[in-house]
Design a protein around this motif. Structure first.
Motif, mmCIF file in Angstrom:
data_model
loop_
_atom_site.group_PDB
_atom_site.id
_atom_site.type_symbol
_atom_site.label_atom_id
_atom_site.label_comp_id
_atom_site.label_asym_id
_atom_site.label_seq_id
_atom_site.Cartn_x
_atom_site.Cartn_y
_atom_site.Cartn_z
ATOM 1 N N SER A 55 0.692 -1.192 -0.062
ATOM 2 C CA SER A 55 0.152 0.074 -0.016
ATOM 3 C C SER A 55 0.858 1.352 -0.019
ATOM 4 O O SER A 55 1.865 1.478 0.711
ATOM 5 C CB SER A 55 -0.857 0.051 1.217
ATOM 6 N N SER A 56 0.468 2.283 -0.822
ATOM 7 C CA SER A 56 0.856 3.549 -0.794
ATOM 8 C C SER A 56 0.714 4.502 0.443
ATOM 9 O O SER A 56 1.337 5.368 0.713
ATOM 10 C CB SER A 56 0.814 4.141 -2.048
ATOM 11 N N THR A 57 -0.264 3.873 1.087
ATOM 12 C CA THR A 57 -0.842 4.777 2.199
ATOM 13 C C THR A 57 -0.707 3.756 3.551
ATOM 14 O O THR A 57 -1.710 3.018 3.799
ATOM 15 C CB THR A 57 -2.432 5.032 2.066
ATOM 16 N N PRO A 58 0.320 3.976 4.169
ATOM 17 C CA PRO A 58 0.398 3.355 5.350
ATOM 18 C C PRO A 58 -0.634 3.323 6.451
ATOM 19 O O PRO A 58 -1.364 4.376 6.561
ATOM 20 C CB PRO A 58 1.590 3.879 6.441
ATOM 21 N N GLY A 59 -1.247 2.208 6.976
ATOM 22 C CA GLY A 59 -2.333 2.142 7.716
ATOM 23 C C GLY A 59 -3.694 1.873 7.459
ATOM 24 O O GLY A 59 -4.604 2.048 7.997
ATOM 25 N N LYS A 60 -3.646 1.814 5.909
ATOM 26 C CA LYS A 60 -5.059 1.776 5.213
ATOM 27 C C LYS A 60 -5.532 0.274 5.279
ATOM 28 O O LYS A 60 -6.732 0.256 5.435
ATOM 29 C CB LYS A 60 -4.575 2.021 3.694
ATOM 30 N N THR A 61 -4.852 -0.701 5.361
ATOM 31 C CA THR A 61 -5.311 -1.968 5.439
ATOM 32 C C THR A 61 -5.673 -2.395 7.008
ATOM 33 O O THR A 61 -4.689 -2.473 7.740
ATOM 34 C CB THR A 61 -4.342 -3.108 4.803
ATOM 35 N N ARG A 62 -6.714 -2.697 7.343
ATOM 36 C CA ARG A 62 -7.301 -2.889 8.623
ATOM 37 C C ARG A 62 -7.735 -4.515 8.804
ATOM 38 O O ARG A 62 -8.399 -4.896 9.716
ATOM 39 C CB ARG A 62 -8.283 -2.043 9.028
ATOM 40 N N LEU A 63 -7.628 -5.278 7.766
ATOM 41 C CA LEU A 63 -7.884 -6.586 7.718
ATOM 42 C C LEU A 63 -6.683 -7.554 8.027
ATOM 43 O O LEU A 63 -5.791 -7.399 7.642
ATOM 44 C CB LEU A 63 -8.594 -6.955 6.293
ATOM 45 N N ILE A 64 -7.320 -8.711 8.445
ATOM 46 C CA ILE A 64 -6.279 -9.934 8.754
ATOM 47 C C ILE A 64 -6.451 -10.723 7.481
ATOM 48 O O ILE A 64 -7.294 -11.206 7.055
ATOM 49 C CB ILE A 64 -6.586 -10.378 9.970
ATOM 50 N N ASN A 65 -5.030 -10.876 6.782
ATOM 51 C CA ASN A 65 -5.046 -11.396 5.394
ATOM 52 C C ASN A 65 -4.423 -12.808 5.451
ATOM 53 O O ASN A 65 -3.455 -12.950 6.274
ATOM 54 C CB ASN A 65 -4.539 -10.594 4.399
ATOM 55 N N TYR A 66 -5.266 -13.971 4.826
ATOM 56 C CA TYR A 66 -4.619 -15.172 4.940
ATOM 57 C C TYR A 66 -4.033 -15.876 3.634
ATOM 58 O O TYR A 66 -4.897 -15.645 2.793
ATOM 59 C CB TYR A 66 -5.727 -16.117 5.360
ATOM 60 N N PHE A 67 -3.050 -16.625 3.679
ATOM 61 C CA PHE A 67 -2.476 -17.036 2.414
ATOM 62 C C PHE A 67 -2.413 -18.403 2.739
ATOM 63 O O PHE A 67 -1.342 -18.876 3.801
ATOM 64 C CB PHE A 67 -1.206 -16.327 2.079
ATOM 65 N N ASP A 68 -2.344 -19.267 1.746
ATOM 66 C CA ASP A 68 -2.053 -20.773 1.946
ATOM 67 C C ASP A 68 -0.700 -20.897 0.952
ATOM 68 O O ASP A 68 -0.537 -20.438 0.146
ATOM 69 C CB ASP A 68 -3.059 -21.769 1.001
ATOM 70 N N VAL A 69 0.314 -21.561 1.981
ATOM 71 C CA VAL A 69 1.625 -21.643 1.458
ATOM 72 C C VAL A 69 2.266 -22.925 1.265
ATOM 73 O O VAL A 69 1.836 -23.728 2.326
ATOM 74 C CB VAL A 69 2.505 -20.814 2.437
ATOM 75 N N THR A 70 2.763 -23.216 0.126
ATOM 76 C CA THR A 70 3.393 -24.618 0.112
ATOM 77 C C THR A 70 4.848 -24.702 -0.014
ATOM 78 O O THR A 70 5.358 -23.772 -0.627
ATOM 79 C CB THR A 70 3.010 -25.391 -1.235
ATOM 80 N N PHE A 71 5.467 -25.319 1.019
ATOM 81 C CA PHE A 71 7.004 -25.377 1.243
ATOM 82 C C PHE A 71 7.356 -26.732 0.322
ATOM 83 O O PHE A 71 6.621 -27.722 0.539
ATOM 84 C CB PHE A 71 7.311 -25.625 2.474
ATOM 85 N N MET A 72 8.511 -26.697 -0.394
ATOM 86 C CA MET A 72 9.222 -27.962 -0.879
ATOM 87 C C MET A 72 10.444 -28.030 -0.404
ATOM 88 O O MET A 72 11.385 -27.170 -0.390
ATOM 89 C CB MET A 72 9.106 -27.832 -2.355
ATOM 90 N N ASP A 73 10.922 -29.396 0.129
ATOM 91 C CA ASP A 73 12.188 -29.584 0.605
ATOM 92 C C ASP A 73 12.725 -30.377 -0.729
ATOM 93 O O ASP A 73 12.375 -31.402 -1.157
ATOM 94 C CB ASP A 73 12.126 -30.766 1.466
ATOM 95 N N ARG A 74 13.704 -29.656 -1.450
ATOM 96 C CA ARG A 74 14.476 -30.079 -2.684
ATOM 97 C C ARG A 74 15.139 -31.304 -2.468
ATOM 98 O O ARG A 74 15.307 -32.158 -3.387
ATOM 99 C CB ARG A 74 15.176 -29.025 -3.172
ATOM 100 N N GLU A 75 15.624 -31.545 -1.252
ATOM 101 C CA GLU A 75 16.300 -32.749 -1.162
ATOM 102 C C GLU A 75 15.710 -34.085 -0.960
ATOM 103 O O GLU A 75 16.100 -35.245 -1.545
ATOM 104 C CB GLU A 75 17.102 -32.809 0.201
ATOM 105 N N THR A 76 14.563 -33.944 -0.599
ATOM 106 C CA THR A 76 13.677 -35.411 -0.378
ATOM 107 C C THR A 76 12.333 -35.000 -1.308
ATOM 108 O O THR A 76 11.620 -36.050 -1.224
ATOM 109 C CB THR A 76 13.033 -35.204 1.084
ATOM 110 N N ASN A 77 12.167 -33.909 -1.756
ATOM 111 C CA ASN A 77 10.941 -33.828 -2.828
ATOM 112 C C ASN A 77 9.678 -33.926 -2.193
ATOM 113 O O ASN A 77 8.812 -34.296 -2.572
ATOM 114 C CB ASN A 77 11.092 -34.624 -3.929
ATOM 115 N N THR A 78 9.575 -33.687 -0.887
ATOM 116 C CA THR A 78 8.381 -33.417 -0.002
ATOM 117 C C THR A 78 7.897 -32.030 0.126
ATOM 118 O O THR A 78 8.561 -31.286 0.250
ATOM 119 C CB THR A 78 8.524 -34.252 1.240
ATOM 120 N N LYS A 79 6.512 -32.244 0.213
ATOM 121 C CA LYS A 79 5.843 -30.451 0.386
ATOM 122 C C LYS A 79 5.216 -30.695 1.840
ATOM 123 O O LYS A 79 4.605 -31.808 2.405
ATOM 124 C CB LYS A 79 4.756 -30.651 -0.795
#
Length: 205
Positions: A55-79
């Motif tokens: 945001s170009s305006t600090p303090g504008k966002t007043r909501l809690i935002n959720y994101f689903d994230v997927t990690f990958m271990d490249r050595e074991t190829n597990t998520k």
């Protein structure tokens, strides 16, 4: 090597009552005063330029935002999977007192009562490491976290300091991570540490 290979927006919530359900304690909460570079860091960690809106305006966002994230271990190829939670910036002076009161109450309720949180990531601008508001947040977290929750301090915008200034900061805050989102410095290390904490808890479970 640990990477975040996928990240997507899930939902926004104004308070803990409307937060999405989760059967795991796998939330990683990002919190910072306004204009510290939280959105830029989320985008850098997930390698997803437009995930969190800067945001170009600090303090504008007043909501809690959720994101689903997927990690990958490249050595074991597990998520593995987690939720990143972007809390509104705190301590922005130019919002009205009534909004600020409700806003801060929602944040403190969320921090103190949300049991799904595994890691609190407290972001601090490396150029202003001793602000009272950040000290208050650190104290609040220490007083309210559960035995199976973790606090991770990350200093942002490290590229703005010269080497001598960086060394002083590292000496005083030895457990903190120093990052620059624009230069991609410290990003891989932060991803690995977050992943390791989440995995440690999974293994214990």
């Amino acid at each position: 090597m640990i990477e975040i290979v996928d990240a997507k927006f899930v939902t926004s919530a104004p308070n803990i009552l409307q937060a999405p359900e989760s059967d795991k304690q796998n939330e990683v909460v990002f919190m910072a005063r306004s204009n510290v570079g939280k959105s830029s860091l989320l985008n850098a960690l997930t390698n997803h330029k437009g995930l969190a809106k800067v945001s170009s305006t600090p303090g504008k966002t007043r909501l809690i935002n959720y994101f689903d994230v997927t990690f990958m271990d490249r050595e074991t190829n597990t998520k593995s999977y987690a939720k990143f939670v972007d809390l509104p910036g705190f301590g922005y002076a130019k919002v009205s007192k009534s909004i600020k009161h409700d806003w801060e109450k929602n944040l403190t309720d969320y921090i103190a009562k949300r049991k799904n949180i595994k890691i609190f990531v407290h972001l601090i601008d490396c150029r202003h490491p001793y602000l009272d508001i950040d000290r208050s947040v650190s104290e609040f977290l220490l007083q309210n976290i559960g035995h199976n929750q973790h606090i991770l301090q990350i200093f942002t915008k490290i590229d703005k300091l010269n080497q001598k200034e960086q060394n002083v900061l590292r000496k005083e805050f030895g457990d903190a991570i120093m990052v620059s989102s624009s230069k991609k410095r410290g990003i891989s290390k932060a991803v690995k540490i977050i992943y390791d904490i989440l995995q440690e808890e999974d293994d214990e479970g």
